[in-house]
Design a protein around this motif. Structure first.
Motif, short mmCIF file in Angstrom:
data_model
loop_
_atom_site.label_atom_id
_atom_site.label_comp_id
_atom_site.label_asym_id
_atom_site.label_seq_id
_atom_site.Cartn_x
_atom_site.Cartn_y
_atom_site.Cartn_z
N TYR A 127 0.84 -1.21 0.00
CA TYR A 127 0.00 0.00 0.00
C TYR A 127 0.88 1.26 0.00
CZ TYR A 127 -2.78 3.79 1.98
OH TYR A 127 -3.38 5.01 2.19
N LEU A 128 1.88 1.27 0.89
CA LEU A 128 2.78 2.43 0.95
C LEU A 128 3.53 2.62 -0.37
CD1 LEU A 128 4.38 2.13 4.53
CD2 LEU A 128 2.45 3.55 3.79
N LEU A 129 3.98 1.50 -0.93
CA LEU A 129 4.73 1.56 -2.19
C LEU A 129 3.87 2.10 -3.32
CD1 LEU A 129 7.35 0.77 -3.79
CD2 LEU A 129 6.25 -1.44 -4.21
N GLY A 130 2.66 1.53 -3.43
CA GLY A 130 1.75 1.98 -4.50
C GLY A 130 1.38 3.44 -4.32
N ALA A 131 1.08 3.83 -3.07
CA ALA A 131 0.71 5.22 -2.80
C ALA A 131 1.86 6.15 -3.12
CB ALA A 131 0.29 5.35 -1.34
N ARG A 132 3.05 5.71 -2.78
CA ARG A 132 4.24 6.54 -3.02
C ARG A 132 4.49 6.72 -4.51
NH1 ARG A 132 6.92 10.27 -0.33
NH2 ARG A 132 8.88 10.62 -1.38
N GLY A 169 11.55 -7.62 0.89
CA GLY A 169 11.79 -7.17 -0.49
C GLY A 169 10.97 -5.93 -0.82
N VAL A 170 9.70 -5.93 -0.45
CA VAL A 170 8.84 -4.76 -0.71
C VAL A 170 9.37 -3.56 0.06
CG1 VAL A 170 6.49 -3.86 -0.70
CG2 VAL A 170 6.87 -6.29 -0.94
N LEU A 171 9.83 -3.81 1.29
CA LEU A 171 10.40 -2.72 2.08
C LEU A 171 11.61 -2.13 1.36
CD1 LEU A 171 10.49 -1.09 4.73
CD2 LEU A 171 11.86 -2.94 5.73
N SER A 172 12.41 -3.00 0.82
CA SER A 172 13.60 -2.55 0.08
C SER A 172 13.20 -1.71 -1.13
CB SER A 172 14.40 -3.78 -0.34
OG SER A 172 15.34 -3.44 -1.30
N LEU A 173 12.17 -2.19 -1.84
CA LEU A 173 11.68 -1.48 -3.02
C LEU A 173 11.17 -0.09 -2.62
CD1 LEU A 173 11.39 -2.22 -6.00
CD2 LEU A 173 9.14 -3.17 -5.49
N ALA A 190 19.30 2.23 3.60
CA ALA A 190 18.16 1.51 4.20
C ALA A 190 17.67 0.43 3.26
CB ALA A 190 17.04 2.49 4.51
N ALA A 191 17.68 0.73 1.95
CA ALA A 191 17.26 -0.28 0.97
C ALA A 191 18.21 -1.49 1.02
CB ALA A 191 17.24 0.31 -0.43
N GLY A 192 19.51 -1.21 1.15
CA GLY A 192 20.49 -2.31 1.25
C GLY A 192 20.23 -3.13 2.50
N ALA A 193 19.88 -2.45 3.61
CA ALA A 193 19.60 -3.16 4.86
C ALA A 193 18.37 -4.04 4.70
CB ALA A 193 19.40 -2.16 5.99
N ALA A 194 17.31 -3.48 4.10
CA ALA A 194 16.07 -4.25 3.92
C ALA A 194 16.31 -5.45 3.01
CB ALA A 194 14.98 -3.36 3.35
N LEU A 195 17.09 -5.22 1.95
CA LEU A 195 17.38 -6.33 1.04
C LEU A 195 18.26 -7.38 1.74
CD1 LEU A 195 16.55 -7.02 -1.80
CD2 LEU A 195 18.69 -6.03 -2.63
N GLY A 211 18.03 -7.27 -9.68
CA GLY A 211 17.01 -6.43 -10.30
C GLY A 211 17.19 -4.97 -9.95
N LEU A 212 17.47 -4.70 -8.68
CA LEU A 212 17.68 -3.31 -8.25
C LEU A 212 18.94 -2.74 -8.88
CD1 LEU A 212 16.70 -3.25 -4.47
CD2 LEU A 212 15.42 -2.41 -6.44
N PHE A 213 19.96 -3.60 -9.00
CA PHE A 213 21.21 -3.13 -9.58
C PHE A 213 21.01 -2.75 -11.05
CE2 PHE A 213 25.42 -3.78 -11.50
CZ PHE A 213 26.18 -2.98 -10.67
#
Lengths: 541, 449
Positions: A127-132, A169-173, A190-195, A211-213
């Motif tokens: 939800y947060l990702l889509g809203a963002r 993974g979603v948190l990282s995204l 933070a993304a690296g930490a979540a991943l 994929g992120l890379f």
């Protein structure tokens, strides 16, 4: 957060954009606290209901037994320690969390509640990702689709590592999205930490890093620059280092190395097109169609958002298509990204509710009255319609099955828990059982607290999981008194008829006496009838 | 699943159940004075008590400072572990054992060999729980007798005759024409209508004492009934002698007799090479009994027929009926056996005969069994039958390498995870907090305006 702050957030994500994202038009209701909180809360409640409903109606399947067994070993269950080594094949973050839950309450529910909780959390993060990315309507639609998606519901109801991995993974995204327009160093770290947490849940999350890379190199945008990537990569590597270092500290390096070698050299377990034939129905054809529509309608104007979601989806899909070892749940992390993409057309439709159609749709022969009546409800109807197409199979698949067979990763093993509990209560301590395959063996070991060998474990190290022991000469093993019980089960019989026949031969040869028969009711022409799914024989050499 | 497949699966399942339904337990004997309705006695080969249990904690094992003189010189040999060695004693005979016993002084175990220009080092060797996992585990869970003696110092034939008849009229040889009218416990059982069997591992019905002559090493020496004309000539009696495989079939079929004697063959543990196989045989026999319907109503005793030249500290005791042989290992397993008990009652194979006679109300065979201490003291019949706990055997496969949760190495790995996860939480919190602060600062001017 004040309304003006929220407005800033929505506006800021458009800053680095080559084309405008979905613009949200706000009403009094959507601006109110109830309007902000009720819809996502309802979606989360629905997600929680589907993930926790009848959570332990069926017992563990083989993978669940293995992960919960390792968690039990971490929680100090000595009897299971020898059958389910702590350091087996995967990192142990999820098992550590489950171990804490088991310390509080040693039940199947506790273990499954952990992964189901991660499932609900993933819906909220979606939800947060889509809203963002595309506004609150998109976030809500994406979360709604994920909340009822059979693929995500089914997997997150089981004690599998893929649910928590998907959540991280979603948190990282989400962190990457934040890095694009806001404090890129902090957010990419933070993304690296979540991943890293995703990879400590299951090491296959390394593919998501790929994929992120790819996204970072080819599509870095806004404040995010390729020079920021090493920060995230560094954090990710430091966090992920807990996996090999932990194994080394525990002195179990050889187990990890053996498993890695086996994974690299083992034969393919499913055909190349496994995911393309299995997953569409699990993800939902409507979700895939909407996601494709989102990309097709903007094919000439794909922005960084779409590129990010496409990289996140395509890289793992390609990797696991060509990787010889395939599992039903391996592609779960792409599900949230697909729902966000699928939510884009719904959000665009929602923005037409005041009668203003996009320029290319202006020529549609719709009267003002029709527009006025149809457009305000079109998006909710579309979203609810798609959700309904997902809800029905989800409901069916989360209800206790009467099938005698199953696909690994999709549910419980028929009759396994009851048979295991019977073993725990009736079979003498120290007795050993021999089953047809490792799946039934794992379940019976977990519930039965007795070692269970498996006929189908290959004697060739290249063809077997290194933690399984082969029984090179089962005839001799039974004759020598190594096994006192043989177990026939319908799952192994359906998968490997040869070993079922071999087991039957041993039963006949060694005076097998059926001491337990587990049945499931199956509808037949003459009415419901119990069909044996597990039979335990006492054998004497 | 199609309708046809469902019906086929149903039919197959019903067929599986029908074919393998448990058989009814056959009536196996008359009333007993104890809950033991089935008594099984396995006789193994030649081992002394100290050879097998001299180092067993709590048992009457090696005396402190034990050292056997090599000869007339000052050197001596102490008991030593045979861990991993394939050691055996050859050329054991009556005079050598008599030299070892030395009139009850028990000081000739090395010198007896030295006198024959042989090394007696091996005779002082002993095994422990690693080589004897089944015997030691059974001793730990059930009853170990540490004052159990063979009947004669030497001789398979003599000791086995005593085993079934409490007498060996011609010493270590079978009388010409067989034992003839010497009564056995099986005669008593037969007359009383109590079911019995004599199981023989690798049974060869053609190899009988009367047919094979006086070869003391053959099957007839281990199976004294094959030295009786009536047990060979009477089909009814001979039908009670069966291959050991029938023991397992009887357990499965519910036809286990009330009393069963078992003579092993190549797995009798007499040679160093057969120890592991013998342990596995005991493990299989006991475990199969444990998983059968008979566990709650049975007892299984195994002992070793003589010392075989191995050291034992205890002098053969004198009883009213004569002098016994050397001390041998004996273990009793039963749901009613005292848990982890070491029984110091003076016992011998006649103690088993005495128990059978008391349990089924039979008359004694000779003065030896009439005067023998029964095994009854090893049981606790006031307690409920204990659940079975299967015995381990020699390892057949390498175990999975596991690291315990309580292992400090696991603790280090878990701590590493905890530190890194905490670091991740901090990083995520820092990013969120910084953004929150920034948004607040951006919002403030708008709020003021």
């Amino acid at each position: 957060m004040t309304p003006s702050t929220r407005a800033n957030w929505v506006l800021r994500i458009a800053e680095p954009e080559t084309h405008a994202p979905v613009v949200t038009t706000r009403t009094a209701f959507t601006r109110s606290a109830a309007g902000r909180l009720l819809p996502p809360s309802a979606v989360l409640a629905l997600a929680a209901y589907l993930r926790f409903r009848q959570l332990t109606a069926v017992g563990f399947n083989s993978d669940e037994a293995v992960y919960t067994g390792s968690a039990q070993a971490l929680a100090g269950h000595r009897a299971l320690e020898s059958m389910f080594p702590i350091f087996r094949a995967h990192p142990i973050l999820v098992q550590l969390i489950i171990a804490q839950a088991l310390r509080i309450s040693d039940t199947d529910w506790s273990a499954r509640a952990v992964t189901a909780g991660f499932g609900v959390l993933a819906v909220w993060l979606t939800y947060l990702l889509g809203a963002r990315l595309y506004g609150r309507a998109a976030g809500l639609a994406a979360a709604g689709l994920l909340a009822v998606m059979p693929y995500h519901v089914l997997v997150s109801r089981q004690v599998l590592l893929d649910g928590p991995m998907t959540c991280f993974g979603v948190l990282s995204l989400y962190c990457v999205v934040r890095a694009v327009d806001d404090a890129p160093r902090r957010w990419i770290a933070a993304a690296g930490a979540a991943l890293g947490l995703a990879a400590l849940s299951k090491e296959t999350a390394v593919v998501l890093a790929g994929g992120l890379f790819v996204f970072g190199v080819v599509a870095a945008t806004g404040r995010l620059r390729p020079r920021h990537l090493p920060i995230g990569l560094g954090v990710f590597l430091v966090v992920f280092s807990a996996y090999p270092l932990g194994v080394k500290l525990a002195g179990a390096s050889s187990t990890g190395q053996n498993f890695l070698l086996w994974q690299l050299l083992r034969r393919a377990n499913h055909p190349l097109w496994f995911y393309f034939t299995t997953l569409p129905s699990a993800i939902g054809p409507a979700v895939l169609l909407l996601a494709a529509l989102a990309l097709i309608t903007q094919r000439s104007r794909l922005g960084w958002r779409e590129r990010l979601l496409v990289c996140w989806t395509v890289v793992p899909a390609l990797f696991f298509t060509f990787w010889p070892v395939k599992g039903y749940q391996y592609l779960l992390p792409v599900a949230p990204a697909l729902t966000v993409l699928a939510a884009v057309p719904i959000a665009r439709l929602w923005n037409t509710r005041h009668g203003v159609l996009p320029r290319r749709l202006e020529r549609l022969p719709l009267s003002r009255g029709v527009r006025g009546a149809l457009l305000p409800v079109a998006a909710p109807l579309l979203a609810l319609g798609v959700m309904a197409t997902l809800f029905v199979p989800t409901w069916q698949q989360t209800s206790p099955s009467t099938s005698t067979a199953f696909l690994a990763g999709t549910g419980g093993l028929p009759g396994g828990r009851a048979a295991g509990q019977w073993i725990a209560g009736h079979i003498p301590e120290g007795a050993q059982l021999l089953g047809g395959g490792p799946s039934i063996a794992n379940v019976l070991e977990y519930y039965g607290d007795h070692p269970v060998g498996a006929l189908s474990v290959s004697t060739d190290p290249r063809d077997r999981n290194p933690v399984y022991h082969p029984v090179p000469n089962p005839d001799l093993a039974v004759r020598a008194g190594e096994y006192q019980y043989l177990v026939w089960d319908s799952f192994t019989a359906a998968r490997t008829p040869y070993f079922a026949a071999e087991l039957r031969r041993l039963v006949d040869r060694y005076h097998g006496v059926a001491v337990y028969t587990g049945t499931v009711p199956v509808s037949t022409a003459i009415g419901a009838a119990p069909v044996p799914v597990i039979i335990i024989y006492e054998v004497h050499p | 699943m199609s309708r046809f497949r469902k019906l086929a699966a149903l039919a197959a399942g019903c067929a599986l159940l029908a074919v393998n339904a448990p058989a009814a337990d056959a009536a196996s004997g008359s009333a007993t004075t104890t809950p033991i309705k089935h008594f099984i006695y396995l006789m193994q080969g030649a081992r002394s008590f100290d050879d097998y249990f001299g180092s067993y904690p709590g048992a009457d094992g090696f005396p402190a400072g034990e050292c056997q003189k090599v000869g007339s010189g000052s050197g001596c040999v102490r008991p030593h572990s045979l861990d991993g060695q394939s050691a055996g004693l050859a050329g054991i005979d009556g005079p050598l054992i008599a030299h070892e016993v030395d009139g009850g002084r028990m000081d000739g175990f090395v010198s007896a060999f030295a006198q024959q220009d042989r090394s007696g080092q091996t005779a002082m060797g002993y095994y422990n729980g690693a080589e004897l996992p089944t015997d030691w585990a059974a001793a730990g869970q059930y009853v170990l007798f540490d004052q159990f003696y063979s009947d004669d110092e030497f001789g398979t034939t003599a000791n086995r005759a005593d085993w079934v008849a409490a007498a060996d009229p011609d010493g270590n040889r079978v009388p010409t024409g067989g034992y003839d009218e010497l009564p056995t416990i099986f005669d008593r059982l037969q007359a009383a209508g109590v079911s019995w069997k004599f199981y023989v591992q690798d049974y060869n019905p053609k190899n009988t004492g009367l047919a094979a002559g006086k070869n003391a090493d053959d099957q007839a020496a281990r199976v004294p009934l094959l030295d009786y004309a009536r047990f060979l000539d009477d089909p009814e009696l001979r039908g009670h002698i069966e291959d050991l495989s029938q023991y397992y079939a009887d357990l499965a079929d519910g036809t286990l007799p009330a009393v069963a004697y078992v003579a092993s063959s190549g797995e009798d543990e007499q040679s160093a090479h057969s120890i592991a196989a013998g342990q596995r045989l005991i493990q299989t026999m006991v475990n199969q009994l444990m998983v059968s319907r008979y566990w709650d109503s049975s007892a299984l005793l195994w002992s070793y027929d003589q010392s075989g030249g191995w050291f034992d500290q205890e002098a053969p005791p004198k009883t009213a009926a004569g002098t016994l042989g050397l001390r041998v290992p004996a273990v009793l397993v039963s749901a009613y056996a005292k848990q982890g008990s070491i029984d110091a009652t003076l016992s011998d194979p006649e103690s088993a005969l005495r128990f059978i006679e008391q349990n089924w109300g039979l008359a004694p065979l000779t003065a030896r069994d009439a005067d023998a201490n029964s095994l009854t003291g090893a049981f606790d019949f006031a307690a409920a039958p204990r659940p079975a706990r299967l015995l381990p055997g020699p390892a057949t496969a390498s175990a999975i390498a596991t690291v315990a949760a309580a292992d400090p190495r696991t603790g280090k790995a878990v701590a590493l995870y905890a530190v890194l996860v905490a670091g991740c939480v901090v990083l995520l919190a820092v990013a969120a907090a910084a953004t929150l602060r920034r948004n607040r600062s951006l919002a403030e001017p708008a709020g003021r305006s």
